[in-house]
Enzyme design. Structure first.
Site, PDB file in Angstrom:
ATOM      1  N   CYS A 104       2.494  -3.842  15.438  1.00 26.03           N
ATOM      2  CA  CYS A 104       2.395  -3.444  14.027  1.00 26.03           C
ATOM      3  C   CYS A 104       1.741  -4.537  13.187  1.00 26.03           C
ATOM      4  O   CYS A 104       2.151  -5.698  13.220  1.00 26.03           O
ATOM      5  CB  CYS A 104       3.796  -3.144  13.500  1.00 26.03           C
ATOM      6  SG  CYS A 104       3.844  -2.853  11.729  1.00 26.03           S
ATOM      7  N   CYS A 146       7.705  -6.278  15.060  1.00 25.32           N
ATOM      8  CA  CYS A 146       7.273  -5.382  16.152  1.00 25.32           C
ATOM      9  C   CYS A 146       5.858  -5.777  16.586  1.00 25.32           C
ATOM     10  O   CYS A 146       4.980  -5.985  15.742  1.00 25.32           O
ATOM     11  CB  CYS A 146       7.316  -3.930  15.696  1.00 25.32           C
ATOM     12  SG  CYS A 146       8.928  -3.447  15.051  1.00 25.32           S
ATOM     13  N   CYS A 187       6.847  -7.437   6.442  1.00 21.27           N
ATOM     14  CA  CYS A 187       8.075  -7.025   7.127  1.00 21.27           C
ATOM     15  C   CYS A 187       8.476  -8.150   8.080  1.00 21.27           C
ATOM     16  O   CYS A 187       7.623  -8.809   8.656  1.00 21.27           O
ATOM     17  CB  CYS A 187       7.802  -5.744   7.927  1.00 21.27           C
ATOM     18  SG  CYS A 187       9.242  -5.148   8.843  1.00 21.27           S
ATOM     19  N   CYS A 214      -0.195   1.648   9.325  1.00 16.93           N
ATOM     20  CA  CYS A 214       0.770   0.860   8.570  1.00 16.93           C
ATOM     21  C   CYS A 214       0.305  -0.587   8.382  1.00 16.93           C
ATOM     22  O   CYS A 214       0.076  -1.307   9.333  1.00 16.93           O
ATOM     23  CB  CYS A 214       2.069   0.932   9.372  1.00 16.93           C
ATOM     24  SG  CYS A 214       3.314  -0.243   9.031  1.00 16.93           S
ATOM     25  N   CYS A 260       3.434   8.581   1.138  1.00 16.44           N
ATOM     26  CA  CYS A 260       3.983   7.586   2.059  1.00 16.44           C
ATOM     27  C   CYS A 260       4.051   6.253   1.306  1.00 16.44           C
ATOM     28  O   CYS A 260       3.026   5.739   0.856  1.00 16.44           O
ATOM     29  CB  CYS A 260       3.046   7.506   3.263  1.00 16.44           C
ATOM     30  SG  CYS A 260       3.429   6.186   4.379  1.00 16.44           S
ATOM     31  N   GLU A 263       0.789  -1.225   0.000  1.00 13.62           N
ATOM     32  CA  GLU A 263       0.000   0.000   0.000  1.00 13.62           C
ATOM     33  C   GLU A 263       0.823   1.278   0.000  1.00 13.62           C
ATOM     34  O   GLU A 263       2.000   1.278   0.378  1.00 13.62           O
ATOM     35  CB  GLU A 263      -0.936  -0.012   1.203  1.00 13.62           C
ATOM     36  CG  GLU A 263      -0.257  -0.415   2.483  1.00 13.62           C
ATOM     37  CD  GLU A 263      -1.229  -0.685   3.619  1.00 13.62           C
ATOM     38  OE1 GLU A 263      -1.970  -1.683   3.533  1.00 13.62           O
ATOM     39  OE2 GLU A 263      -1.226   0.090   4.576  1.00 13.62           O
TER      40      GLU A 263
HETATM   41  N1  SAH Z   1       9.664  -0.172   9.245  1.00 13.25           N
HETATM   42  C1  SAH Z   1       9.851   1.227   9.282  1.00 13.25           C
HETATM   43  C2  SAH Z   1       8.994   1.935   8.291  1.00 13.25           C
HETATM   44  C3  SAH Z   1       7.505   1.715   8.473  1.00 13.25           C
HETATM   45  S1  SAH Z   1       6.933   3.156   9.119  1.00 13.25           S
HETATM   46  C4  SAH Z   1       9.657   1.737  10.681  1.00 13.25           C
HETATM   47  O1  SAH Z   1       9.183   0.994  11.520  1.00 13.25           O
HETATM   48  O2  SAH Z   1      10.024   2.890  10.912  1.00 13.25           O
HETATM   49  C5  SAH Z   1       5.504   2.716   9.850  1.00 13.25           C
HETATM   50  C6  SAH Z   1       5.286   3.557  11.095  1.00 13.25           C
HETATM   51  O3  SAH Z   1       4.024   3.181  11.634  1.00 13.25           O
HETATM   52  C7  SAH Z   1       6.346   3.261  12.150  1.00 13.25           C
HETATM   53  O4  SAH Z   1       6.718   4.413  12.858  1.00 13.25           O
HETATM   54  C8  SAH Z   1       5.604   2.295  13.023  1.00 13.25           C
HETATM   55  O5  SAH Z   1       6.164   2.220  14.261  1.00 13.25           O
HETATM   56  C9  SAH Z   1       4.205   2.834  12.991  1.00 13.25           C
HETATM   57  N2  SAH Z   1       3.192   1.866  13.396  1.00 13.25           N
HETATM   58  C10 SAH Z   1       3.254   0.534  13.321  1.00 13.25           C
HETATM   59  N3  SAH Z   1       2.145  -0.025  13.852  1.00 13.25           N
HETATM   60  C11 SAH Z   1       1.375   0.995  14.261  1.00 13.25           C
HETATM   61  C12 SAH Z   1       0.102   1.049  14.897  1.00 13.25           C
HETATM   62  N4  SAH Z   1      -0.589  -0.048  15.211  1.00 13.25           N
HETATM   63  N5  SAH Z   1      -0.397   2.274  15.197  1.00 13.25           N
HETATM   64  C13 SAH Z   1       0.276   3.403  14.876  1.00 13.25           C
HETATM   65  N6  SAH Z   1       1.471   3.405  14.260  1.00 13.25           N
HETATM   66  C14 SAH Z   1       2.014   2.209  13.963  1.00 13.25           C
HETATM   67 FE1  SF4 Z   2       8.350  -3.605  10.337  1.00 12.26          FE
HETATM   68 FE2  SF4 Z   2       6.143  -2.590  11.383  1.00 12.26          FE
HETATM   69 FE3  SF4 Z   2       8.327  -2.854  12.893  1.00 12.26          FE
HETATM   70 FE4  SF4 Z   2       8.277  -1.001  10.931  1.00 12.26          FE
HETATM   71  S1  SF4 Z   2       6.995  -1.033  12.754  1.00 12.26           S
HETATM   72  S2  SF4 Z   2       9.900  -2.440  11.390  1.00 12.26           S
HETATM   73  S3  SF4 Z   2       6.993  -2.056   9.405  1.00 12.26           S
HETATM   74  S4  SF4 Z   2       7.164  -4.536  11.974  1.00 12.26           S
END
Ligand code: SAH
Ligand code: SF4
Length: 374
Positions: free
Chosen positions: A131, A128, A124, A345, A117, A104
């Site tokens: 996420c 995390c 991924c 995300c 974005c 997306e």
């Molecule tokens: N992997 C990279 C780039 C993805 S950015 C990174 O983690 O920075 C995606 C952003 O959305 C990141 O800052 C991540 O921490 C945030 N994100 C992930 N899950 C989320 C959620 N459930 N609610 C709000 N933000 C979230």
């Molecule tokens: Fe991957 Fe989501 Fe962690 Fe970013 S926040 S590194 S997209 S698992």
């Protein structure tokens, strides 16, 4: 099968994709065929600057170059699987690769800029816990051409505005797909490509330290760090990457990052009730950030099925924010845009996997709402 020379993923017709080639790769391709190397600049201008993906229309190239380009490359970009428009005017696109993977991108128009974005991977592997993309695991890396296709598709959908900023904050960990991401960024900042300045391209990372250092040496674009926690034990539980690259190593890499002094670094802090929103946590965060030039984006966590975590209450959020701003750390609260269209995300692709079938009425209903509100 990979093209040995160019290391490029062919499409289903087994042709390499024209968007995947760097300027140097165009030069060698032309030289290998006895064609003039200076045409590389023109080909790149047609593809990336002008967005003309039909080589027959590359009018300043000779007929023989145009014919060879047509025969030897695929000119396809990913298909738009669904397109949703939010009441806040952000637009979310679910895109489909030639081999059927969904990823997306989100287009966010503001008064003074248009930010796109984009994704760097399908899924991924960083895992995390908060996420939704992380829950999918990694399906595959996107190629540089697929990364750049997102800019092309966005441009086609923007009527009278142009993309001013690009952020790698869609699906995937950009520094886990370093080569393709850097290759794409080079064309974003090339004056014959997209012509964006380096400070308008932001790579967001969970903290893959060696690649932050490499990026600093090779192409120091802007950096955003998904920090979310300033305590090593807790961060390692939320973000497995921290077990390999703990906070102290990350801080050292940030201090040394060349663009740090000039633009500062954005810290992303997804704020979760009862986990990382106490004053105790704020104190640790302030201590960790001392000496760094930063802005902290406080992002109330987006809920999705299967997670327990909830965003902080409004008062918890304000208390945390005040603690930072009283200590001269700017900390705007950023609600993910496009909440009504699965803004967070990985949320649209994940939703698609579970519910499928986008209702096209959402698109039309929201377009009407936006038209009325302008
Ligand atoms: N992997 C990279 C780039 C993805 S950015 C990174 O983690 O920075 C995606 C952003 O959305 C990141 O800052 C991540 O921490 C945030 N994100 C992930 N899950 C989320 C959620 N459930 N609610 C709000 N933000 C979230
Ligand atoms: Fe991957 Fe989501 Fe962690 Fe970013 S926040 S590194 S997209 S698992």
């Amino acid at each position: 099968m990979k093209n040995q020379l160019l290391n490029i993923l062919p499409d289903e017709k087994n042709l390499p994709n024209a968007l995947d080639l760097s300027v140097d790769e165009w030069k060698s391709w032309l030289c290998d065929r006895g064609l003039p190397a200076f045409s590389a600049k023109q080909v790149v201008q047609w593809i990336h600057q002008k967005g003309v993906l039909d080589p027959e229309k590359h009018s300043n190239l000779s007929k023989s170059v145009r014919e060879t380009l047509y025969k030897e490359f695929s000119w396809e970009v990913p298909k738009i699987n669904s397109h949703l428009i939010s009441v806040d005017a952000s637009e979310k696109f679910l895109l489909e690769t030639h081999d059927g993977h969904l990823f997306e991108m989100v287009l966010m128009p503001y008064d003074n800029r248009v930010t796109l974005c984009i994704s760097s991977q399908v899924g991924c592997r960083m895992g995390c816990t908060f996420c939704q993309t992380g829950k999918m695991g990694l399906k595959r890396n996107l190629t540089s051409g697929e990364i750049l296709s997102q800019l092309h598709i966005a441009r086609e959908n923007l009527q009278d505005r142009r993309i001013t900023n690009v952020v790698f904050m869609g699906m995937g960990e950009p520094l886990d797909n370093y080569d393709e991401v850097v290759k794409a960024c080079r064309l974003m900042v090339d004056k014959n490509g997209w012509g964006l300045s380096m400070h308008r391209v932001t790579v967001s990372t969970s903290g893959v330290v060696p690649y932050i250092q490499k990026l600093g040496k090779e192409l120091p674009v802007r950096l955003a760090i998904s920090l979310h926690e300033a305590d090593d034990n807790k961060r390692s539980q939320m973000m497995p990457v921290n077990r390999k690259y703990p906070l102290a190593e990350l801080k050292k890499a940030l201090l040394e990052y060349p663009a740090h002094k000039r633009y500062g670094i954005t810290i992303e802090y997804v704020i979760i009730e009862g986990k990382n929103d106490s004053i105790e946590e704020a104190k640790k965060l302030v201590k960790y950030l001392s000496g760094l030039k930063v802005k902290v984006n406080l992002i109330p966590i987006n809920h999705f099925p299967g997670i327990e975590m909830k965003p902080s209450t409004a008062s918890g959020l304000r208390r945390f924010q005040k603690y930072l701003s009283d200590r001269s750390i700017p900390a705007p609260i950023r609600y993910s845009r496009g909440q009504d269209i699965s803004g967070g995300c990985g949320q649209l692709a994940a939703k698609h996997e579970s519910e499928l079938a986008m209702d096209p009425r959402v698109l039309h209903k929201n377009r009407r709402r936006i038209d009325r509100s302008i």
